[in-house]
Enzyme design. Sequence first.
Site, short mmCIF file in Angstrom:
data_model
loop_
_atom_site.label_atom_id
_atom_site.label_comp_id
_atom_site.label_asym_id
_atom_site.label_seq_id
_atom_site.Cartn_x
_atom_site.Cartn_y
_atom_site.Cartn_z
N ARG A 192 -7.87 2.50 -3.41
CA ARG A 192 -8.75 2.47 -2.10
C ARG A 192 -9.67 3.62 -2.27
NH1 ARG A 192 -9.56 -0.55 2.53
NH2 ARG A 192 -10.12 0.46 4.35
N GLN B 212 0.81 -1.22 -0.08
CA GLN B 212 -0.07 -0.07 0.15
C GLN B 212 0.96 1.24 0.05
OE1 GLN B 212 -2.16 1.87 3.56
NE2 GLN B 212 -3.80 1.02 2.35
N GLN C 158 -8.38 -2.59 21.04
CA GLN C 158 -7.38 -2.24 22.35
C GLN C 158 -6.07 -2.65 21.90
OE1 GLN C 158 -8.65 -3.89 25.99
NE2 GLN C 158 -11.03 -3.73 25.36
N HIS D 94 -10.64 9.42 9.34
CA HIS D 94 -10.23 9.13 10.61
C HIS D 94 -10.86 10.10 11.51
CE1 HIS D 94 -7.72 5.69 10.25
NE2 HIS D 94 -6.81 6.42 9.20
N ALA E 289 -8.74 -6.76 8.02
CA ALA E 289 -7.52 -6.69 8.46
C ALA E 289 -7.19 -7.44 9.73
CB ALA E 289 -7.18 -5.02 8.58
N ASP F 203 -8.67 -5.89 32.49
CA ASP F 203 -7.84 -5.54 31.54
C ASP F 203 -7.57 -7.03 30.79
OD1 ASP F 203 -5.77 -4.99 29.63
OD2 ASP F 203 -4.55 -3.91 30.74
N GLU G 76 -9.91 7.29 3.67
CA GLU G 76 -9.88 7.58 4.99
C GLU G 76 -9.28 8.84 5.58
OE1 GLU G 76 -10.97 3.49 5.53
OE2 GLU G 76 -9.67 4.40 4.11
N ARG H 99 -15.81 -4.83 9.52
CA ARG H 99 -16.61 -5.72 10.39
C ARG H 99 -17.18 -7.11 9.53
NH1 ARG H 99 -17.03 -7.16 14.11
NH2 ARG H 99 -19.00 -6.54 15.12
N ASP I 166 -13.33 -23.69 37.96
CA ASP I 166 -13.85 -22.47 38.24
C ASP I 166 -15.12 -22.67 39.17
OD1 ASP I 166 -13.81 -19.44 36.66
OD2 ASP I 166 -15.69 -20.13 37.54
N ARG J 23 -13.94 19.84 1.72
CA ARG J 23 -13.75 20.05 2.99
C ARG J 23 -12.30 20.64 3.34
NH1 ARG J 23 -15.56 17.93 8.05
NH2 ARG J 23 -13.97 17.37 9.54
N TYR K 23 -6.70 10.57 4.09
CA TYR K 23 -5.36 10.81 3.66
C TYR K 23 -5.14 11.82 2.58
CZ TYR K 23 -4.05 7.24 7.16
OH TYR K 23 -4.20 6.30 8.33
#
Length: 674
Positions: free
Chosen positions: A215, A101, A340, A253, A311, A659, A165, A289, A404, A176, A167
């Site tokens: 893309r 990319q 995360q 983003h 991804a 966590d 995205e 998703r 458990d 914009r 860029y």
Amino acid sequence: MKYKHIFEPLDLGFTTLKNRIIMGSMHTGLEEEKNGLERIAAYYEERAKGGVGLIVTGGISPNIQGWTGPFSARMSSKKHARHHKKITDAVHKHDTKICMQILHAGRYGYHPFNVAPSAIKSPITPFKPFKLKKSGIKRTIRDFTNCAKLSKLAGYDGVEVMGSEGYLINQFIAERTNKRTDDWGGAYKNRMRLPVAIVKSIREATGDDFIIIYRLSMLDLVEKGSSWQEVVQLAKEIENAGATIINTGIGWHEARIPTIATSVPRAAFTWVTKKMKEEVSIPLVTSNRINMPETAEKVLAQGDADMISMARPFLADPEWVNKAKAEKDDEINTCIACNQACLDHVFLQKVASCLVNPRACHETELNYTPANTIKKIAVIGAGPAGMAAATVAAQRGHKVTLYDSDSEIGGQFNIAKQIPGKEEFYETIRYFNKQIELHNVTVKLNTRVRAEDLENSDFDDIIIATGIKPRTPKIQGINHEKVLSYIDVLKHKKPVGKKVAVIGAGGIGFDVSEYLAHEGESPSLNIDTWLKEWGIDKTMEARSGIEDVDEQIHPSPREIFMFKRSKGKFGGKLGKTTGWIHRSTLKKKKVQFVNQVQYSKIDDEGLHYVQNEEQKILHVDNVIICAGQTPFKELVEPLQAAGMNVHVIGGADVAAELDAKRAINQGSRLAAQI
């Protein structure tokens, strides 16, 4: 074959992809690490070996101005190309194609040399960009072309031109960010000149036997983005310029609409790609998703796209494609879209990994090799840390017994999976259940283990993963009948009234508030409902998909007040890339945030507190305590005193915040070396 559309080859004319699954581009941070290319080669090779048809690398800049950050990866010399041969050679061993990319960050560059069509600072970076001169634009086109030629020299099968995205290329396209009055701005035909010129130049320089993926931002989700008519116009020009494939980009983003977080429904945006299929004839890729074979197959079968890009699912499980082909869906370690360990790490300039798979991007140093000496191991606690430790240890050949006190494995994940927008946690529990079965872990549920039960046992090692217990704050009236813990609400399903105070503004406080603010089906399980709640126009009549579209929010069945002692924003310790989503969702549900308080007491009237030196009373039906947790480690000291070989992991070790990322990583790493 169960997934016949996934495994249908795609003939591109000069080359063939063996299946319809693309590992989509994602920066990992390895690109800038010492010995990073060797680590990336191992990372990509594991996914190629896992069966994926085409890999697209993380973004590589064509020049210094296009860096995402200081000294980030770029391809601008033959020396760079020679180094990348390690990657392409590793991938090509497994009959997988790989494209590099090319990403120019434009005003998103986190450095003082960044450039853009106009000198307008991005809301997500601190540096105001320099406006590109006409000569600079032409040089940028040459740099993209040179980058593509060098990638071919490095052995790449093609490139992906990052035009979405938000860029640089996207910045030229959108009013914009493009306020120019020359022939690179103004009318749309001028604003879209840059991507068309780049694709055309790359095609001329690399020949006909080179994959060019463009893309395309099909849905900007920001004010003054592209209209659908403009997106279509650009797509047709890109096709005419010589692109092989068009990939779907969703959102900038800086957009304030989630596009890949776990609360986004599966395959929430494939309808956009399907709409574009009516307009162009080259293959189209859809994304966002899609994390399980059933979803991917359905998208392809109903004609939404020609290929599926994923991804993060390949961070979670490099064997995703092979498992799908073998129809072993239940063995897939599913991406839960938590962000995360992947995006949060990258935005903090740390190497990416994966909450459910700590080996991701660490393939050269974390491996689950057969144990030299087989041990008998007891794991006490079947939450995230315990499940990871038990299954990795058993995979290595150890004889593992997992205990458990609950009636099912999962620990805190059994609470998380009930929160609207966190249904993916069901998948993680399913995965661990299957690993337990595959590796013959002995499971003893409904079993509260005592120290004396283990002191005279023949276990070689004991892993304490007993998790946490909710912290009870010292407030007068804390035992009043109005008071419930989050365990009472989420696990024991105790009834909750119509007006509620939530004490605690960490992750648990947000989860409880989210749970109480919904009634009926979670929007994450219904694409149309979710799109309406975020104000997205599925007809695409609205510019950028959002302009002048009203959100349609299902009201909360309760009046909810969230309290915290400190000042500052609520959810400050939530994920860097997802915290804003949780705050926004609760605001939509009219949750009220109350900070800088001292709690006085709880009684029949409700919650008494002091704010700005003023004594106040909130009349509520219930007060729900989400005030943190403490380690539950009662077994540790007596077992150590008895001379047992004890290891403490997960919440039993550190319980400052719940966590799961740390817990699974800690459990996996312990089991890898025990």
